[in-house]
Design a protein around this motif. Structure first.
Motif, short mmCIF file in Angstrom:
data_model
loop_
_atom_site.label_atom_id
_atom_site.label_comp_id
_atom_site.label_asym_id
_atom_site.label_seq_id
_atom_site.Cartn_x
_atom_site.Cartn_y
_atom_site.Cartn_z
N TYR A 104 0.84 -1.21 0.00
CA TYR A 104 0.00 0.00 0.00
C TYR A 104 0.87 1.25 0.00
O TYR A 104 0.63 2.19 -0.78
CB TYR A 104 -0.91 -0.03 1.22
CG TYR A 104 -1.88 1.14 1.32
CD1 TYR A 104 -3.06 1.14 0.59
CD2 TYR A 104 -1.61 2.23 2.14
CE1 TYR A 104 -3.96 2.19 0.68
CE2 TYR A 104 -2.49 3.28 2.23
CZ TYR A 104 -3.68 3.25 1.51
OH TYR A 104 -4.56 4.32 1.60
N LEU A 105 1.87 1.29 0.85
CA LEU A 105 2.77 2.45 0.89
C LEU A 105 3.58 2.58 -0.40
O LEU A 105 3.85 3.68 -0.86
CB LEU A 105 3.69 2.35 2.10
CG LEU A 105 3.03 2.51 3.47
CD1 LEU A 105 4.02 2.22 4.59
CD2 LEU A 105 2.43 3.90 3.64
N LYS A 106 3.96 1.45 -0.98
CA LYS A 106 4.66 1.48 -2.26
C LYS A 106 3.76 2.04 -3.36
O LYS A 106 4.20 2.87 -4.18
CB LYS A 106 5.14 0.08 -2.63
CG LYS A 106 6.35 -0.40 -1.85
CD LYS A 106 7.61 0.39 -2.23
CE LYS A 106 8.86 -0.18 -1.62
NZ LYS A 106 10.08 0.58 -1.99
N LEU A 151 -4.18 4.68 8.55
CA LEU A 151 -3.55 5.72 7.74
C LEU A 151 -4.59 6.53 6.97
O LEU A 151 -4.45 7.74 6.81
CB LEU A 151 -2.56 5.07 6.76
CG LEU A 151 -1.32 4.42 7.38
CD1 LEU A 151 -0.53 3.68 6.31
CD2 LEU A 151 -0.44 5.48 8.05
N LYS A 152 -5.63 5.86 6.51
CA LYS A 152 -6.70 6.57 5.79
C LYS A 152 -7.49 7.47 6.74
O LYS A 152 -7.72 8.65 6.45
CB LYS A 152 -7.63 5.56 5.12
CG LYS A 152 -7.03 4.84 3.93
CD LYS A 152 -7.79 3.58 3.56
CE LYS A 152 -9.27 3.83 3.35
NZ LYS A 152 -9.98 2.60 2.94
N ASP A 153 -7.90 6.92 7.87
CA ASP A 153 -8.72 7.68 8.82
C ASP A 153 -7.98 8.90 9.36
O ASP A 153 -8.58 9.94 9.62
CB ASP A 153 -9.15 6.79 9.99
CG ASP A 153 -10.21 5.77 9.59
OD1 ASP A 153 -10.77 5.90 8.48
OD2 ASP A 153 -10.47 4.85 10.39
N ASP A 190 -4.18 8.05 1.79
CA ASP A 190 -5.50 7.54 1.42
C ASP A 190 -5.59 7.35 -0.09
O ASP A 190 -5.69 8.30 -0.84
CB ASP A 190 -6.59 8.50 1.90
CG ASP A 190 -7.99 7.92 1.73
OD1 ASP A 190 -8.11 6.82 1.16
OD2 ASP A 190 -8.96 8.56 2.19
N LEU A 191 -5.56 6.10 -0.52
CA LEU A 191 -5.71 5.77 -1.94
C LEU A 191 -7.15 5.46 -2.32
O LEU A 191 -7.44 5.23 -3.50
CB LEU A 191 -4.84 4.55 -2.30
CG LEU A 191 -3.33 4.71 -2.17
CD1 LEU A 191 -2.64 3.39 -2.52
CD2 LEU A 191 -2.82 5.82 -3.06
#
Length: 219
Positions: free
Chosen positions: A30-32, A74-76, A81-82
């Motif tokens: 996800y971070l990549k 990370l999104k919240d 946020d992807l």
């Protein structure tokens, strides 16, 4: 967040994967996908900690066992946020649900119940004395059986059901992806990170040649 670089704390690499933990690998991918600079650190002291993986930066931290996991945290928290453009679309919700439930259940079952202990030992316990690792394995195996509703009376039935759901999930996801690179909106989302992590872990870490799950879903 203080503007500092993120650090992903995960379980160690093996099987040719940057982290061989099935819970840590989605966060890494996800971070990549987000192209966010981050350091990768490994925790070898707490192999059964529910907090791992976690992301930290200065005084900020997002733990695996809070807010639905690292990615959701990370999104919240507005860090990465992807999913903002797609997470309320029915198709996205359905795809995310089958990956994080049916496919996750299948990997948990194969890893802790159906296969031998060797993948678990390499991923979680190889840095511990063998008796301690064995005790932790038995404890986690019992917990997974309880979570998945597996007991001596229904083991065969539950195995078939778990693999049947995984096969249905693969077929549905394959139909949704088609010839596209990403599942939604021609760009990566957490669905892509979760699915890619699942596929890589299954192919690299599980003994597919003798893996009932791999045979069931055609891997």
């Amino acid at each position: 967040m203080d503007g500092g670089k993120l650090t992903l704390v995960a379980r160690k690499p093996c099987f040719g994967l940057p982290t061989a933990c099935p819970k840590c690998l989605p966060a890494y991918i996800y971070l990549k996908f987000a192209k966010v600079p981050f350091d990768l650190d490994f925790n070898l002291l707490d192999p059964d900690s529910e907090r791992i993986p976690y992301v930290e930066s200065g005084g900020y931290v997002a733990y695996n066992n809070e807010k639905g996991g690292v990615i959701e945290g990370l999104k919240d928290d507005g860090v990465v946020d992807l999913d903002s453009r797609v997470e309320f679309e029915p198709d996205w919700l359905s795809a995310n649900a089958v990956i994080t439930s049916w496919l996750t259940d299948a990997v948990m079952y194969e890893l802790w119940v159906a296969s031998d202990e060797s993948p678990v030992h390499k991923i979680y316990y190889s840095d511990l004395a063998r008796p301690i690792g064995k005790i932790m394995f038995l404890k986690q195996s019992r917990a997974v059986k309880q979570l998945l509703g597996v007991n001596g009376d229904n083991a065969d039935h539950r195995e078939k059901e778990i693999y049947r759901r995984a096969t249905r999930a693969y077929k549905a996801l394959s139909s949704r992806l088609g010839d596209e690179t990403f599942f939604f909106d021609s760009r990566p989302t957490s669905v892509d990170a979760n699915f890619l992590a699942h596929a890589l872990f299954t192919l690299q870490a599980l003994p597919v040649s003798s893996c009932c799950y791999g045979q069931a879903v055609g891997l």
